[in-house]
Structures are given as structure tokens and as C-alpha cells.
Design a protein around this motif. Structure first.
Motif, mmCIF file in Angstrom:
data_model
loop_
_atom_site.group_PDB
_atom_site.id
_atom_site.type_symbol
_atom_site.label_atom_id
_atom_site.label_comp_id
_atom_site.label_asym_id
_atom_site.label_seq_id
_atom_site.Cartn_x
_atom_site.Cartn_y
_atom_site.Cartn_z
ATOM 1 N N GLU A 27 0.831 -1.203 0.000
ATOM 2 C CA GLU A 27 0.000 0.000 0.000
ATOM 3 C C GLU A 27 0.868 1.258 0.000
ATOM 4 O O GLU A 27 0.571 2.234 -0.708
ATOM 5 C CB GLU A 27 -0.919 0.011 1.222
ATOM 6 C CG GLU A 27 -1.852 1.218 1.257
ATOM 7 C CD GLU A 27 -2.770 1.220 2.471
ATOM 8 O OE1 GLU A 27 -3.665 2.091 2.530
ATOM 9 O OE2 GLU A 27 -2.591 0.370 3.364
ATOM 10 N N ILE A 28 1.947 1.235 0.773
ATOM 11 C CA ILE A 28 2.874 2.363 0.780
ATOM 12 C C ILE A 28 3.478 2.562 -0.605
ATOM 13 O O ILE A 28 3.543 3.693 -1.113
ATOM 14 C CB ILE A 28 3.987 2.154 1.832
ATOM 15 C CG1 ILE A 28 3.420 2.215 3.252
ATOM 16 C CG2 ILE A 28 5.087 3.213 1.668
ATOM 17 C CD1 ILE A 28 4.412 1.841 4.328
ATOM 18 N N ASN A 31 0.917 4.105 -3.029
ATOM 19 C CA ASN A 31 0.729 5.538 -2.808
ATOM 20 C C ASN A 31 1.959 6.338 -3.218
ATOM 21 O O ASN A 31 1.845 7.460 -3.735
ATOM 22 C CB ASN A 31 0.387 5.797 -1.342
ATOM 23 C CG ASN A 31 -1.021 5.364 -0.996
ATOM 24 O OD1 ASN A 31 -1.907 5.355 -1.845
ATOM 25 N ND2 ASN A 31 -1.249 4.981 0.254
ATOM 26 N N GLY A 35 2.088 9.231 -6.025
ATOM 27 C CA GLY A 35 2.611 10.556 -5.702
ATOM 28 C C GLY A 35 3.745 11.014 -6.596
ATOM 29 O O GLY A 35 4.155 12.175 -6.532
ATOM 30 N N SER A 192 6.633 8.259 6.109
ATOM 31 C CA SER A 192 5.689 9.372 6.087
ATOM 32 C C SER A 192 4.268 8.932 6.464
ATOM 33 O O SER A 192 3.844 7.825 6.124
ATOM 34 C CB SER A 192 5.661 9.998 4.689
ATOM 35 O OG SER A 192 4.645 10.973 4.593
ATOM 36 N N ASP A 193 3.556 9.805 7.150
ATOM 37 C CA ASP A 193 2.149 9.560 7.459
ATOM 38 C C ASP A 193 1.256 9.905 6.270
ATOM 39 O O ASP A 193 0.093 9.496 6.217
ATOM 40 C CB ASP A 193 1.722 10.394 8.676
ATOM 41 C CG ASP A 193 2.396 9.929 9.956
ATOM 42 O OD1 ASP A 193 2.687 8.724 10.061
ATOM 43 O OD2 ASP A 193 2.656 10.774 10.827
ATOM 44 N N GLU A 194 1.804 10.674 5.332
ATOM 45 C CA GLU A 194 1.063 11.091 4.140
ATOM 46 C C GLU A 194 1.930 10.796 2.920
ATOM 47 O O GLU A 194 2.577 11.675 2.359
ATOM 48 C CB GLU A 194 0.720 12.590 4.210
ATOM 49 C CG GLU A 194 -0.168 12.978 5.378
ATOM 50 C CD GLU A 194 -1.606 12.486 5.194
ATOM 51 O OE1 GLU A 194 -1.968 12.135 4.051
ATOM 52 O OE2 GLU A 194 -2.357 12.469 6.191
ATOM 53 N N VAL A 195 1.929 9.549 2.514
ATOM 54 C CA VAL A 195 2.875 9.088 1.494
ATOM 55 C C VAL A 195 2.700 9.809 0.162
ATOM 56 O O VAL A 195 3.668 10.274 -0.438
ATOM 57 C CB VAL A 195 2.767 7.562 1.303
ATOM 58 C CG1 VAL A 195 3.626 7.098 0.132
ATOM 59 C CG2 VAL A 195 3.191 6.846 2.581
ATOM 60 N N ILE A 196 1.472 9.914 -0.300
ATOM 61 C CA ILE A 196 1.237 10.567 -1.597
ATOM 62 C C ILE A 196 1.699 12.019 -1.563
ATOM 63 O O ILE A 196 2.404 12.488 -2.462
ATOM 64 C CB ILE A 196 -0.261 10.501 -1.994
ATOM 65 C CG1 ILE A 196 -0.675 9.050 -2.255
ATOM 66 C CG2 ILE A 196 -0.528 11.349 -3.240
ATOM 67 C CD1 ILE A 196 -2.152 8.876 -2.602
ATOM 68 N N ALA A 197 1.331 12.734 -0.503
ATOM 69 C CA ALA A 197 1.703 14.147 -0.377
ATOM 70 C C ALA A 197 3.220 14.302 -0.283
ATOM 71 O O ALA A 197 3.806 15.221 -0.885
ATOM 72 C CB ALA A 197 1.029 14.759 0.849
ATOM 73 N N SER A 198 3.872 13.418 0.459
ATOM 74 C CA SER A 198 5.329 13.492 0.607
ATOM 75 C C SER A 198 6.026 13.246 -0.725
ATOM 76 O O SER A 198 6.991 13.940 -1.080
ATOM 77 C CB SER A 198 5.807 12.474 1.639
ATOM 78 O OG SER A 198 5.306 12.778 2.919
ATOM 79 N N LYS A 200 4.754 13.712 -3.717
ATOM 80 C CA LYS A 200 4.485 14.875 -4.584
ATOM 81 C C LYS A 200 5.399 16.041 -4.241
ATOM 82 O O LYS A 200 5.929 16.725 -5.127
ATOM 83 C CB LYS A 200 3.020 15.300 -4.461
ATOM 84 C CG LYS A 200 2.047 14.397 -5.200
ATOM 85 C CD LYS A 200 0.620 14.930 -5.086
ATOM 86 C CE LYS A 200 -0.343 14.071 -5.896
ATOM 87 N NZ LYS A 200 -1.744 14.544 -5.787
#
Length: 221
Positions: A27-28, A31, A35, A192-198, A200
């Protein structure tokens, strides 16, 4: 090598499963790719050969779905067995020329470089991973070469270079003006807690310094 001109190493993820479940790990990765990760290297130092192979097959299927390359760290046997797109090796592994002979011409081959002297050993590689640029707990035994060391190696290298070691969005401005083809990260995405955002943010940050590099070249021609 023919891959050098077409290989996108702009956001290069070095991924280890660690204590995660396969599902959580995949899943990581999913994402991260969403990203902006453009290539994945699977690095597993503590799995058995069979465990590494089974995980690699799952990651290969995922990367194939998103049409991005999967590289295996060090283990040419695992890479060939799971039909990965290539291998990344270091100075303690097989020589680059030998690895290329085993892999054939169609596979991607990356090589870690920490010193200018190591550039003599790169014939047959498609790209270079250069670092550690900054200290990183992801690989505590790595030699820190710093910005100056990175600049010196990039200036002499005749292959695309991806910088690795402690790379975060905060330090990206320090890499501006260096002719890099990409940045490699571990913790900045995997933890990261926000993989997609990180992902990007890292991708956009790298694009920004590449843009600055292009502008710098234009003004100095």
C-alpha cells in the motif's frame, strides 16, 4: 547504455518491508507511485532468499501495473528469478562488468559510488547512485560525502546521477545547480504519514531545482 537516455530516475524510492505486513508495504508503494515515484529499488537485508523472492514477485507485479521499473538491491539471482527490470549493486558486490554479463544488455544496472576513484569501475552501468550526501539512519555505515563530494563526482561522471542519503524536501535547495538526474529517498517516503503528499512534494521540489539548473545554464552560455 541505451537505458541512460530513457530511464526516469527523478524520484527513486529505496524500499524495505521491515516489520510491515506485505499488504501494508504494498500500500505504501502504491501511494508512493501515485505521488510521483518513478522507479523502485527493493532492498532487503534480513529476509531469507525464499522470502525475498516471494516479496519481490509481489512488488514486481505492482510496479508492472503502474509501468515503472523495479530494481533489486544486490541480489542478481532474485532479480532474474522474479523478472525484475534490473539490479543496483555496490563496490562490495560483483564487479559491474561481471554483473552486466550475467544480466544481459536489456536489464537496468545501477552502481553506488562514494568516491571519484570508483568512477573507474562504472563501465556497463546505466546510472550512478552517489552519496551519502547527508547523514542518514537508513544506512548508518555509509560514508557522508557532503555537497562538495557530490559536486565533484557529478562533474566527472559520464552517466546519469541520482543523489542519495538524507534527502528531504528541506535539503533539496542545497542541491540546486548540481546536474542531477534524480533523488533517491528512503525515510522521506517510507516513514511518512502522508505518502502521496510526501512523494508529490519531493517530486515538485526536484523539478524546481532542475528548473533552476536549466536557467543557470542558460544565463552562463
Amino acid at each position: 547504455m541505451r537505458h541512460s537516455k530513457t530511464l526516469d530516475i527523478s524520484l527513486y524510492l529505496v524500499a524495505s518491508r521491515g516489520n510491515r505486513s506485505d499488504a501494508s508495504f504494498l500500500e505504501i508503494l502504491t501511494n508512493a507511485i501515485k505521488g510521483g515515484v518513478s522507479i523502485v529499488q527493493l532492498r532487503e537485508k534480513h529476509l531469507t532468499t525464499r522470502e525475498f523472492y516471494m516479496l519481490a514477485c509481489k512488488v514486481k507485479e505492482l510496479c508492472a501495473h503502474f509501468q515503472i521499473p523495479l530494481l533489486i538491491n544486490d541480489r542478481i539471482d532474485i532479480a532474474l528469478a522474479c523478472k525484475a527490470d534490473g539490479v543496483h549493486i555496490g563496490h562490495s558486490d560483483l564487479p559491474v562488468k561481471v554483473a552486466r554479463d550475467i544480466l544481459g544488455e536489456d536489464k537496468i544496472l545501477g552502481f553506488s559510488v562514494h568516491t571519484k576513484e570508483a568512477l573507474k569501475e562504472t563501465q556497463g552501468a546505466d546510472y550512478l547512485g552517489v552519496g551519502a550526501v547527508f547523514a542518514t539512519p537508513s544506512k548508518q555505515d555509509s560514508v557522508v560525502i557532503g555537497i562538495q563530494g557530490l559536486q565533484e563526482i557529478v562533474a566527472l561522471a559520464n552517466l546519469p546521477v541520482v543523489a542519495i542519503g538524507g534527502i528531504t524536501t528541506d535539503v533539496l535547495p542545497q542541491l540546486s545547480g548540481i546536474a542531477l538526474s534524480g533523488i533517491a529517498v528512503v525515510r522521506a517516503i517510507m516513514d511518512s504519514d502522508e505518502v502521496i503528499a510526501s512523494a508529490k512534494a519531493l517530486k515538485n521540489g526536484f523539478k524546481s531545482i532542475v528548473s533552476n539548473q536549466a536557467q543557470y545554464c542558460d544565463t552562463t552560455m
